[in-house]
Design a protein around this motif. Structure first.
Motif, short mmCIF file in Angstrom:
data_model
loop_
_atom_site.label_atom_id
_atom_site.label_comp_id
_atom_site.label_asym_id
_atom_site.label_seq_id
_atom_site.Cartn_x
_atom_site.Cartn_y
_atom_site.Cartn_z
N GLY A 27 -63.47 -14.65 1.35
CA GLY A 27 -63.09 -13.55 0.46
C GLY A 27 -63.78 -13.63 -0.88
O GLY A 27 -63.82 -12.65 -1.62
N ALA A 28 -64.34 -14.79 -1.21
CA ALA A 28 -65.04 -14.95 -2.49
C ALA A 28 -66.44 -15.48 -2.32
O ALA A 28 -67.33 -15.16 -3.09
CB ALA A 28 -64.25 -15.89 -3.41
N LYS A 29 -66.65 -16.30 -1.28
CA LYS A 29 -67.97 -16.89 -1.09
C LYS A 29 -68.19 -17.18 0.39
O LYS A 29 -67.25 -17.21 1.18
CB LYS A 29 -68.10 -18.17 -1.91
N ALA A 77 -56.87 -15.69 4.74
CA ALA A 77 -57.68 -15.00 5.76
C ALA A 77 -59.14 -15.34 5.52
O ALA A 77 -59.59 -15.43 4.38
CB ALA A 77 -57.47 -13.48 5.70
N VAL A 78 -59.87 -15.55 6.61
CA VAL A 78 -61.30 -15.84 6.54
C VAL A 78 -62.01 -15.08 7.65
O VAL A 78 -61.37 -14.44 8.49
CB VAL A 78 -61.59 -17.36 6.69
N ALA A 79 -63.34 -15.13 7.64
CA ALA A 79 -64.14 -14.54 8.71
C ALA A 79 -65.23 -15.52 9.09
O ALA A 79 -65.81 -16.18 8.24
CB ALA A 79 -64.74 -13.20 8.27
N LEU A 123 -53.58 -17.43 7.95
CA LEU A 123 -53.86 -18.86 8.09
C LEU A 123 -52.61 -19.67 7.74
O LEU A 123 -51.95 -19.42 6.73
CB LEU A 123 -55.00 -19.28 7.16
N SER A 124 -52.26 -20.61 8.59
CA SER A 124 -51.21 -21.58 8.28
C SER A 124 -51.86 -22.86 7.79
O SER A 124 -53.08 -22.98 7.76
CB SER A 124 -50.35 -21.83 9.52
N TRP A 125 -51.03 -23.83 7.41
CA TRP A 125 -51.61 -25.09 6.95
C TRP A 125 -52.25 -25.85 8.09
O TRP A 125 -53.10 -26.70 7.88
CB TRP A 125 -50.55 -25.94 6.26
N VAL A 126 -51.82 -25.62 9.30
CA VAL A 126 -52.39 -26.31 10.46
C VAL A 126 -52.51 -25.33 11.60
O VAL A 126 -51.97 -24.22 11.56
CB VAL A 126 -51.51 -27.51 10.89
N GLY A 127 -53.19 -25.73 12.67
CA GLY A 127 -53.21 -24.96 13.91
C GLY A 127 -54.17 -23.80 13.92
O GLY A 127 -54.11 -22.93 14.78
#
Length: 787
Positions: free
Chosen positions: A680-682, A706-708, A741-745
């Motif tokens: 989202g930023a870099k 969230a990421v891509a 996104l969660s902290w794990v999984g």
């Protein structure tokens, strides 16, 4: 303004009790502990891998570690833990809280922020466990224990249980938390559950006002629910200090300067300075106070009800954490307040134009449309009358006198005007941007700029047209020769002009009126063309720049192919290293600057492109193929090449057509060329885990949810799928958004298929856990943290 966001810390009462327990026998501090390992403290030198974007995990496996009681008194050892001689209080708390019978354990401690910042450039770190208070026991076994630094750990353990009083009654609303981990409160029946707990030995604390806090060390196991029940006893002293109110700048929403005024209204029930008028119970001025910018690091200072504080520079919402302490060391719960440090425009106007959308101080991007012009007047008014305003256009600062800025504009482009508002002390600034597309100046280029003569140069060949592409301006349907200005045509040559079908282009067709059959030209003849403003439908347009076309005398180039095959790469979507054709020119001298514009190439599959250069000192042309096809080719295909007369220095006509070929490749490649993550930023380029080329791992900040992912296969024709998702099959390049996104999984699988070969890759994304408060009590007390 007070947001009333309170975080209950480790109870000061609990800390005092632990101190009194741990320091029994403190007069023996420094006496060597009894051990089976040469009476030496446990020491490990750890390779430093913390030079990553986020603090990693300090992981210990301890075996043979015991704290035995020598007699009826609690004569356990009190341990001191350092990393490069800096205390690691969170680890001390666990070692000094675990039961005396624990002799095998794994402990995972997030690297404290201050240690991470201090040591991330060090090459090695030295961990040392030594005794502060003498007891009977063992240091960890050097031969079986270990210490290391890891980038991430599993955080999927569960701890559950109840909190009750000494009579067995459930306690509602008790706060139960894991040190440096999650926090929750008990239900009406006293039950609680903590999820997403990191694996390893952790400290669990239960706290309720009027009760003594309780701390239990427990082993958390991934994917396992572990019980942990508490029994709380009534506190002997419930009169903790209280912060009645805490404000920044008297409850203002915004600040235009990093220097702010803090007002803290707090009372204590122990102290030396009584508050007047007297109250029952008696109240006192707190002894000292803790100020923190992040809830982790800060300083204890003498209590002051009102004082000036300097916030960090930079625009945004700033949060301050405040806690007070009385003369007996009892501490209040933490109070927080926030204020937004900002600079804004109160208004923004442009003479003779309108902003879109309408101006809003909190919106920073705008557009405006103006007719063809060379300048624009901008009138910005800052919200903070002490702020300074600067203006620049296309990166250049504008020298003007406020409140008016006359901004010069470039024609036939979109100009970017930036208005920068800066606080008087320079601590914060904001930038507003206006995109200004100027009025149309007709822009045109020649894509077919050569007309050749027939043999004898008395008549024009069938190739008798120039094509003018108009890139700025819309060509009128009824365009005529009057809309063009053409000069330097030879006598006996006339022209007509028309719109080129559905294209935004103009076709100029030449004809001859040569009755004497004498040559019209003998050398290359340039012809000047200007597209007038009347050729386009836009109002207030300007004429185009001058274009140059040519009349070419007849002379034919001769060519041959000496290297006529290009081989495709595995997957047959892109070419291999054998990616060029070589054309020998046997009649005519190849230009040093020959380019793709000097050749006509047809038959290349969509997605492939060609570049053209002179072949060194040879009188030859090198055609290099690059790119990738939209779908793999299935057979060797022909490609047709014609060398134009413009490829040579002499006036010449086009050569005969040559036939080259693209040869298929039957090998397969399932490799990944690159894998990147956008948060989202870099964009971050990911690399495989050492020793496992199919495993990628990355830790994102806690605020990123969230990421891509983008994966580029070595074989541009390879199929890319993401099993377990609804993302369709993609070719060559795959794109996968990941949300929530969660902290794990957060694990995803990438499958790359090339021909009959297939390879799976695994991507593990961990969201970093929240920060925590460092220990403010003596080094052997329980560490304070917040979630």
């Amino acid at each position: 303004m007070v947001r009333s966001v309170f975080r209950l810390l480790w109870s000061s009462i609990c800390s005092i009790c632990l101190i009194s327990t741990w320091f029994v026998g403190a007069a023996h501090a420094g006496v060597a502990i009894d051990t089976y390992h040469d009476n030496k403290p446990f020491t490990r030198t750890i390779p430093n891998v913390i030079n990553s974007a986020h603090p990693p995990i300090l992981q210990l496996y301890l075996e043979g570690f015991k704290k035995l009681q020598a007699n009826k008194k609690d004569n356990r050892c009190i341990f001191h833990v350092t990393l490069n001689d800096e205390p690691v209080t969170a680890l001390e708390d666990i070692l000094n809280t675990i039961p005396a019978t624990n002799n095998v354990m794994t402990i995972n401690i997030p690297m404290p922020t201050h240690l991470y910042n201090k040591f991330k450039t060090e090459t090695t770190l030295t961990l040392r466990i030594s005794d502060v208070v003498h007891g009977v026991g063992h240091y960890p076994d050097d031969t079986k224990s270990s210490a290391t630094i890891v980038k991430e750990i599993k955080e999927n353990a569960t701890i559950y249980g109840t909190v009750k009083d000494a009579a067995g009654n459930p306690i509602t609303g008790a706060q139960v938390s894991v040190a440096l981990g999650p926090t929750t409160t008990t239900a009406a029946d006293g039950s609680y559950i903590l999820t997403n707990v990191r694996e390893g030995t952790v400290l669990v604390q239960a706290v309720k006002p009027t009760f003594e806090a309780s701390v239990i060390a427990i082993s958390a196991v991934s994917d396992v629910k572990t019980p942990c029940d508490f029994v709380l006893v009534k506190s002997l002293n419930t009169n903790l200090p209280v912060i009645k109110s805490f404000t920044i700048n008297a409850d203002e929403t915004y600040a235009y300067n990093s220097k702010v005024t803090l007002n803290v209204n707090a009372i204590a029930y122990n102290g030396s300075k009584e508050i007047t008028p007297a109250t029952t119970p008696r109240t006192y001025v707190p002894d000292k106070m803790f100020i923190s910018l992040d809830g982790i690091t800060g300083e204890w200072i003498p209590y002051t009800s009102s004082f000036t504080y300097t916030l960090p520079s930079g625009e945004g919402i700033k949060t301050l954490f405040v806690q007070v302490e009385d003369s007996n060391g009892l501490r209040s719960i933490i109070a927080t307040d926030t204020i937004e440090l900002r600079e804004r425009l109160e208004s923004l106007n442009i003479q003779g134009a309108t902003l879109a959308p309408d101006f809003d101080p909190n919106r920073y991007s705008y557009t405006t449309t103006v007719n063809y012009t060379n300048s624009l007047t901008v009138l910005p008014v800052p919200e903070d009358k002490n702020a300074t305003v600067t203006v620049r256009c296309n990166g250049e600062f504008i020298d003007s006198t406020p409140p008016r800025w006359d901004v010069p504009l470039q024609s036939n482009t979109t100009n970017t005007i930036e208005i920068i508002v800066t606080a008087l002390d320079g601590s914060v600034s904001s930038t507003y941007r206006i995109a200004v597309p100027t009025g149309i100046k007709v822009a045109a280029s020649l894509t077919d700029d050569i007309i050749s003569m027939n043999s004898g140069n008395t008549t024009i060949s069938a190739n008798n047209s120039w094509i003018i592409n108009v890139t700025a301006g819309t060509v009128k349907t009824n365009i005529s020769k009057d809309d063009l200005l053409i000069t330097d045509l030879p006598n006996g040559v006339t022209f007509t002009a028309a719109k080129d079908g559905a294209s935004n282009a103009i076709i100029v067709t030449l004809s001859t009126t040569n009755n004497a059959n004498t040559p019209l030209i003998s050398t290359l003849t340039p012809v000047k063309i200007v597209v007038k403003s009347t050729a386009v439908s836009e109002a207030n347009a300007a004429n185009s720049n001058e274009l140059t076309a040519t009349l070419h005398p007849y002379r034919k180039i001769t060519t041959t192919l000496t290297d006529n095959t290009v081989t495709m790469a595995p997957g047959n979507s892109s070419v291999s290293a054998d990616n060029s054709w070589l054309i020998n020119v046997t009649s005519g001298t190849v230009k040093e600057t020959v380019s793709i514009e000097d050749l006509t190439i047809s038959g290349l599959p969509a997605g492939l492109s060609a570049t053209v250069t002179k072949d060194g000192a040879n009188n030859a042309i090198k055609v290099t193929i690059d790119g990738k096809t939209s779908s793999p080719i299935g057979t060797t295909i022909p490609v047709f090449i014609t060398v134009k007369g413009s490829a040579v220095t002499e006036p010449a006509d086009n050569a005969d057509q040559l036939t080259a070929s693209l040869k298929i490749n039957l090998t397969e490649d399932t490799g990944i060329r690159s894998l990147s993550l956008y948060d989202g930023a870099k964009t971050i380029q990911l690399t495989p885990v050492s020793g496992n080329p199919t495993l990628y791992q990355y830790v994102v900040p806690n605020e990123v949810t969230a990421v891509a992912l983008q994966v580029v296969a070595v074989d541009p024709g390879a199929s890319i799928t993401f099993p377990g998702t609804s993302t369709p099959v993609q070719t060559g390049v795959g794109y996968l958004p990941i949300s929530n996104l969660s902290w794990v999984g957060n694990q995803r699988t990438i499958t790359v298929t090339s021909g009959s070969a297939q390879q799976n890759y695994t991507v593990q994304i961990t969201r970093r856990m929240p920060n925590y408060l460092p220990n403010k009590a003596p080094s052997t007390t329980i560490t304070e943290w917040r979630t």
